[in-house]
Structure formats: C-alpha cells, structure tokens
Design an enzyme around this catalytic site. Structure first.
Site, PDB file in Angstrom:
ATOM      1  N   ASP A   9       0.847  -1.190   0.000  1.00 49.65           N
ATOM      2  CA  ASP A   9       0.000   0.000   0.000  1.00 49.65           C
ATOM      3  C   ASP A   9       0.887   1.246   0.000  1.00 49.65           C
ATOM      4  O   ASP A   9       1.734   1.413   0.879  1.00 49.65           O
ATOM      5  CB  ASP A   9      -0.895  -0.018   1.243  1.00 49.65           C
ATOM      6  CG  ASP A   9      -1.972   1.052   1.219  1.00 49.65           C
ATOM      7  OD1 ASP A   9      -2.135   1.701   0.172  1.00 49.65           O
ATOM      8  OD2 ASP A   9      -2.640   1.241   2.256  1.00 49.65           O
ATOM      9  N   ASP A 111      -3.376   2.436  -5.846  1.00 46.06           N
ATOM     10  CA  ASP A 111      -2.207   2.515  -4.969  1.00 46.06           C
ATOM     11  C   ASP A 111      -2.016   1.306  -4.057  1.00 46.06           C
ATOM     12  O   ASP A 111      -1.260   1.370  -3.094  1.00 46.06           O
ATOM     13  CB  ASP A 111      -2.294   3.777  -4.110  1.00 46.06           C
ATOM     14  CG  ASP A 111      -3.509   3.787  -3.193  1.00 46.06           C
ATOM     15  OD1 ASP A 111      -4.442   2.986  -3.437  1.00 46.06           O
ATOM     16  OD2 ASP A 111      -3.544   4.584  -2.246  1.00 46.06           O
ATOM     17  N   GLU A 112      -2.686   0.198  -4.345  1.00 38.90           N
ATOM     18  CA  GLU A 112      -2.499  -0.979  -3.492  1.00 38.90           C
ATOM     19  C   GLU A 112      -2.734  -2.261  -4.280  1.00 38.90           C
ATOM     20  O   GLU A 112      -3.498  -2.300  -5.241  1.00 38.90           O
ATOM     21  CB  GLU A 112      -3.418  -0.931  -2.277  1.00 38.90           C
ATOM     22  CG  GLU A 112      -4.896  -0.921  -2.603  1.00 38.90           C
ATOM     23  CD  GLU A 112      -5.776  -0.914  -1.368  1.00 38.90           C
ATOM     24  OE1 GLU A 112      -5.459  -1.647  -0.403  1.00 38.90           O
ATOM     25  OE2 GLU A 112      -6.785  -0.187  -1.366  1.00 38.90           O
TER      26      GLU A 112
END
Length: 426
Positions: A9, A111-112
C-alpha cells in the site's frame, strides 16, 4: 505449505506522487514536509481532502473532510489539485516494478495490491527480508514509500499494512491476531464502516476481540450477511486467493462518481444498471464475454471496498452482469452512503472460442429454442421467471444497433427515465 500473502500500500499516494512531480518540475518545496493536502473543485463534488501530509495530520485534518474545514484548522494550508493521469502513470510504474518480484499480483486500486509470495518464498531468507527489499527498491527507484503487510490470509495482510506508517513492514499471521488485532477498535477492522460500528457498539461490542468472541448468530441477527463477513474477518477467517490477472487478459470496466451520495440499495442498483449497460456494450463490441465480474464501492468517507465472483459461464449480457453486480453490492454494502460505484469484468474470452456450458445454460437454451420463457439462474435469491438467454441476446443486439445508428441516448430503459441521478461517463 501455508500461503504467504503480501499487501502493498502506497503511503499517502496522491500527495506523495504530486509532491514528487512538483519537485521534478523544479519546485523547491516538498509537499510531504509542509501542511499540505490534495483536494479539488467543490462544484464538482471534489471539495474534500483526498490526501494529507503528516504535518497536516498534526492539525487534526482527516481524509474525506471538506476543504473549508481543513483550512479553518490550518490557515496556511497548501492545497494541490489532483492529477489522475499522473496517478495512473505512477501506479503502472509501481506494478511494473512489483512484477519483477512476482507475476502473481492482484491490483485492487491505483495505490495498493496483493502479491502471492508463496511460489517465490524459497528465493529469499524470509518473507520479512523480501518485503524490506521491495520497500527499499520502490523508495530508491520510484521515490515514494509503501507499507507492506504480510500474512497467511488476504484480509490479515491488508490489516497489517494499515498498522503504523509510513515506510514499514508488519506481519499479522493467523496465530498473531489475538495479540496484534483483537485489542484494536472495531473501526480498524477491514470492511467495518461507521454504520456497522454503531450497530455493534449498541451491543457493547467495542473491539475486534469483542466481535471475535461474540456468538456469530447474534452478529448475523443484527447485520445479516455483512455481519457474518465481519465476524469471520475478526477471527482471521478468509479463504480467498490472490486473483492474478494475466497481462493479456485485461478487463473492461466503468465507474462513476455520483452527483449525490447513494443512501439506499434501490438507488445503487439503478446506477449499477447504467454501468452494466456500458460494460456489456463494450464487451459485445469487442467480441468478448466476461468470466468474472467485480463490484467496486467508494464510500463518502473515501473508504474503498470491492468484491468479485466467477460466473458459471462467460457472458456479455446486460442483465446477467447487472444481476451479478447487484448481488455483489448487497453482500458488501454496510449502509454507509456511497460516493462512487464501479463494475469491472475480467477473465475475458473471445466469443469465437468454444465455451463449456453449465447445466443452467443448457436448460435456458432448451427453453429458448422451444419459444418459451425459462427460469434463468440468478446469482443469489429465489428463481424468477425471466426471458430466455436467446431472447436477452436478441434484445441486447437490437439495442446496440439502435444506439450505434442514432446515438447512445436513443434508447433508455424505463427504470432509468425517472432517475435524475443517472451517471454520466464516456
């Protein structure tokens, strides 16, 4: 052999990526070192804090609050508008780097992602050593930091990555949940939103451990199937696998930010119908069918959740995709107002390829040939009498033809005519 799963993350992704871009363009100020936020135009429903720096957090600024409130807390706050093209590019760079370690990646947002570390575990001294190597390489080559959560369960890996930040590695194996997870407040549990927290608090369930030790039937009686999910997560129960999607099997999807938060299931289902029409039309246009469908929710507090399922047989039908998306929504929605909805199809196959039919497909095909209606299989719930598969395909084809000739709005479903919240998208 036990599974080993990483959850990776990016720390404050939007702000970090914007800060790096400004430095690259000659700025002498790093947004990460001053009170700064990423926000947007209030008229377009983006007048809230999307990301914040650590100095901004010190003023009590939180993600999701109105920008006007954030400015009251910190008058000298620096505001930077979001740049989604930049964020998409940085996300691709991250996934490319991670694929050097393992191709078994499941990206769940910009974003993860999850990584199945199990096949490559023997290449490294330990999972922790590999995670630190990944973290250090991302910082050295891409310039931003990540947290890495490690576990034998996906949900626990996700929880671990949310522990203390930034730029750290944490473990949360099944045998560690009583020590590391149970003392945490309910709001820290993945998928446990404000509405669920309040319901459980009224039952004097205050921590994740309280929930784990509560009789499952009691939780189910108050929160239905979502309560079952939360109870299982609190006990570290999660059998889901990392859903790797190969590079040549990209999905087709669409999402929309609502002009007004959806606060009831019926409104959300209408939005999903519009999205299902868009996704299925693009599938048919490309000559493909989807073997997997996922539904994405972003709540008005910017928490994101998604759920997916594999279909009995690939399809490009609007109704089939809509029914599946609605069933997935009903499973994961916790009652919190919804800001964004999305549908994504994956495991795509060409319509020219032979497909193994399920028992339900054979039944509906027989009924369609005979000219009768049939009981179409639904994702959940009791059977309903519906048009045959053949008739649905003919209807979709007719609608596609009309829209291609006269425009996308030439034909609109009756259920959407009175819906002023119909989403707009490309």
């Amino acid at each position: 052999m036990d599974r080993i799963i990483f959850h990776i993350d990016v720390n404050s992704a939007y702000l970090s990526w914007s800060a790096l871009e400004k430095l690259h363009n000659g700025s002498c100020v790093d947004l990460r070192t001053i009170p700064a936020i990423i926000g947007g135009d209030m008229a377009k429903r983006h007048g809230v804090v999307l990301a914040k720096s650590i100095p901004a957090k010190a003023y009590g600024i939180v993600t999701g609050e109105p920008i006007v409130n954030a400015r009251r807390k910190c008058p000298n706050l620096t505001l930077e508008p979001p740049d989604h093209k930049l964020y998409s590019r940085r996300s691709r760079e991250l996934m490319t780097l991670l694929s050097d370690f393992s191709p078994d990646l499941e990206q769940v947002s910009v974003d993860e992602c999850y990584m199945d570390f199990t096949p490559i575990r023997r290449q490294y001294p330990s999972p922790e050593a590999a995670a630190h190597l990944i973290r250090e390489r991302i910082e050295a080559e891409l310039g931003f930091t990540v947290n890495v959560g490690i576990s034998d369960r996906k949900v626990l890996a996700k929880m671990a990555s949310d522990f203390r930040k930034p730029n750290l590695v944490h473990t949360l194996y099944s045998y560690e949940i009583q020590e590391k997870m149970w003392p945490l407040p309910l709001s820290s549990l993945f998928m446990c939103g404000h509405s669920s927290v309040e319901t459980l608090r009224n039952l004097e369930i205050l921590t994740i451990g309280d929930l784990a030790r509560t009789d499952r039937a009691i939780v189910e009686s108050h929160l239905k199937s979502h309560g079952t999910l939360l109870w299982e997560y609190a006990n570290g129960i999660d059998a889901s696998e990392v859903a790797t999607v190969q590079a040549d099997a990209k999905g087709i999807g669409n999402s929309t930010t609502l002009t007004k938060d959806a606060e009831d299931k019926e409104t959300a289902h209408l939005v999903l119908l519009s999205l299902a029409e868009s996704v299925s039309r693009r599938l048919r246009s490309s000559g493909q069918s989807a073997g997997m469908v996922s539904t994405e929710i972003k709540y008005n507090n910017f928490r994101k959740v998604s759920h997916q399922t594999t279909l009995l047989s690939p399809t490009g039908q609007t109704d089939a995709i809509h029914q599946t998306a609605c069933a997935l929504f009903d499973e994961i929605w916790d009652g919190t107002p919804v800001r964004l909805l999305g549908i994504r199809s994956s495991k795509l196959v060409s319509n020219e390829d032979p497909v193994q039919l399920s028992l339900f497909d054979l039944q509906t095909a027989d009924a369609g040939t005979a000219g009768d209606d049939s009981f179409a299989p639904a994702y959940t719930g009791s059977p309903r009498r519906q048009p045959s598969t053949k008739k649905k395909e003919q209807l979709d084809a007719a609608l596609d033809s009309i829209r291609k000739r006269y425009g996308a709005d030439a034909v609109v479903r009756g259920s959407l005519l009175s819906d002023s919240k119909k989403p707009k998208y490309d």
